[in-house]
Design an enzyme around this catalytic site. Structure first.
Site, PDB file in Angstrom:
ATOM      1  N   LYS A   1     -45.049   3.438 -30.430  1.00 19.46           N
ATOM      2  CA  LYS A   1     -46.072   4.479 -30.272  1.00 19.46           C
ATOM      3  C   LYS A   1     -45.936   5.151 -28.906  1.00 19.46           C
ATOM      4  O   LYS A   1     -46.053   6.370 -28.790  1.00 19.46           O
ATOM      5  CB  LYS A   1     -47.475   3.876 -30.464  1.00 19.46           C
ATOM      6  CG  LYS A   1     -47.745   3.486 -31.919  1.00 19.46           C
ATOM      7  CD  LYS A   1     -48.968   2.608 -32.105  1.00 19.46           C
ATOM      8  CE  LYS A   1     -49.044   2.128 -33.551  1.00 19.46           C
ATOM      9  NZ  LYS A   1     -50.134   1.178 -33.808  1.00 19.46           N
TER      10      LYS A   1
ATOM     11  N   GLN B   1     -54.633  -2.137 -30.750  1.00 22.71           N
ATOM     12  CA  GLN B   1     -53.634  -2.665 -31.662  1.00 22.71           C
ATOM     13  C   GLN B   1     -54.160  -3.933 -32.347  1.00 22.71           C
ATOM     14  O   GLN B   1     -54.599  -4.869 -31.693  1.00 22.71           O
ATOM     15  CB  GLN B   1     -52.330  -2.977 -30.900  1.00 22.71           C
ATOM     16  CG  GLN B   1     -51.180  -3.424 -31.784  1.00 22.71           C
ATOM     17  CD  GLN B   1     -50.713  -2.337 -32.751  1.00 22.71           C
ATOM     18  OE1 GLN B   1     -50.583  -1.181 -32.386  1.00 22.71           O
ATOM     19  NE2 GLN B   1     -50.463  -2.719 -33.999  1.00 22.71           N
TER      20      GLN B   1
ATOM     21  N   ASP C   1     -56.957   6.163 -34.924  1.00 23.40           N
ATOM     22  CA  ASP C   1     -56.487   5.316 -36.034  1.00 23.40           C
ATOM     23  C   ASP C   1     -57.287   5.594 -37.313  1.00 23.40           C
ATOM     24  O   ASP C   1     -56.871   5.196 -38.400  1.00 23.40           O
ATOM     25  CB  ASP C   1     -56.636   3.827 -35.673  1.00 23.40           C
ATOM     26  CG  ASP C   1     -55.327   3.202 -35.186  1.00 23.40           C
ATOM     27  OD1 ASP C   1     -54.253   3.771 -35.482  1.00 23.40           O
ATOM     28  OD2 ASP C   1     -55.375   2.139 -34.541  1.00 23.40           O
TER      29      ASP C   1
END
Ligand code: NAP
Length: 328
Positions: A88, A132, A155
């Site tokens: 990422k 994460q 997200d």
């Protein structure tokens, strides 16, 4: 105390033109005529989209806007999570974004982590951020997800974004399903009126995928969601024009479960031991690729299919956050 890494450099991305041909999945068996399936190249498509994002960032810079800024919180040292976050951060550089990686030991308490989330929520220099997953067992993931400001939830896991998507309002959409819809569009798959079977009903893939594929603005398809308690799973698959497999069971989808000419999207990424690989494992999808590819009209490989699109859609969400596209 967090270890922080920031970058604001950019690298060149290759210019790739994704295919644009119209493709209508057949509605009856046997129409593939023995032709080889088209390989849906997620890597090339993602590279093309990242080049588009980079151009958008350059246009923002030309009007005096700073680069989009994505922050990522990484807790602990899980190998998979380390790889995902590193990818990422690299994608941010490719798109011309600024990125900040905040690392914490897995001894961090839930209260401390929630304070970090609140700090990022309040930081006007951060457009969007991710935590994460998975988190250590002593931290309630749902508490953390719900603490994120929905306007920075790139997200798309916060219930506000999930709910807004469900009723067709502008929202951050979970990157994997969003990337799959984008792949289908860019490969010209005609989804409207098709029968789509989704294997798996997780909050991050199966459920939002079903919402996207069945919505008018999305796939406009007739959707069937199968899970571990579905009794007619194989029969449902055999009626599908499009199958999206997201269950984490290596090579689960066999040739005799697929209608000839169907479009096959493989989300699964399970690490299976492989002594011939330097790292001692390889990634295996949920589809028995060798057996299914000769029957399908289009199919995604693993790796190189859905995975690169997931990261790319996170970049698209971050760009949208920087442009305040979904929330005033
Ligand atoms: P998950 O949260 O574990 O959910 C798995 C789903 O599959 C559940 O709904 C489960 O049913 C269902 N399932 C499990 N075994 C089944 C079986 N034998 N028959 C039918 N359904 C079954 O997984 P996830 O997070 O959605 O991820 C799924 C896979 O996609 C994993 O391999 C993951 O690594 C991969 N993934 C890849 C990407 C990418 O970017 N490429 C992104 C996300 C996930 P129940 O609900 O009944 O338990």
């Amino acid at each position: 105390m967090a270890q922080t890494t920031t970058n604001n450099f950019s690298t060149d991305t290759p210019q790739v033109t994704p295919p644009s041909q119209e493709h209508t999945p057949p509605t009856h068996a046997g129409v593939s005529g023995g032709e080889a399936a088209t390989l849906i190249d997620g890597k090339a498509t993602a590279a093309a989209i990242k080049a588009e994002i980079k151009a958008a960032v350059a246009a923002m810079a030309a009007t005096g806007h700073r680069a989009p800024h994505l922050a990522a919180i990484l807790v602990g040292h899980d190998g998979g999570s380390e790889t995902y976050v590193a990818n990422k951060v690299r994608a941010c550089a490719e798109c011309g974004f600024r990125s900040t990686l905040l690392r914490f030991e897995d001894t961090i308490s839930e209260a401390e982590l929630l304070r970090e989330v609140a700090r990022l929520n309040a930081d006007p220099e951060v457009d969007g951020f991710i935590v994460q997953l998975p988190l250590p067992r002593h931290i309630d993931e749902q508490h953390v997800i719900e603490a994120i400001d929905p306007r920075k939830d790139v997200d798309g896991f916060h219930p506000v974004n999930v709910g807004r998507m469900a009723v067709g309002l502008p929202a951050f959409v979970s990157a994997t399903p969003k990337g799959i819809l984008e792949l289908l569009r860019r490969y010209g798959v005609h989804t409207s009126g098709s029968k789509c079977v989704i294997l798996g009903r997780s909050n991050i893939v199966g459920r939002p995928m079903a919402q996207l594929m069945s919505s008018k603005q999305g796939g406009d398809a007739t959707v069937c969601v199968c899970h571990s308690h579905s009794s007619q799973l194989a029969d449902e698959c055999r009626t599908a024009d499009i199958i999206i497999a997201a269950i984490g069971r290596p090579a689960f989808l066999k040739a005799d479960m697929v209608k000839p000419g169907a479009v096959i999207i493989d989300v699964g990424t399970t690490r299976v031991p492989d002594a011939s690989r330097p790292r001692g494992f390889r990634l295996q999808g949920d589809v028995d690729f060798e057996a299914v590819a000769p029957i399908a009209s289009m199919i995604t490989p693993v790796p190189g299919g859905v995975g690169p699109m997931t990261i790319c859609m996170l970049m698209q969400n971050t760009l949208a956050a920087a442009r305040r596209e979904y929330y005033a």
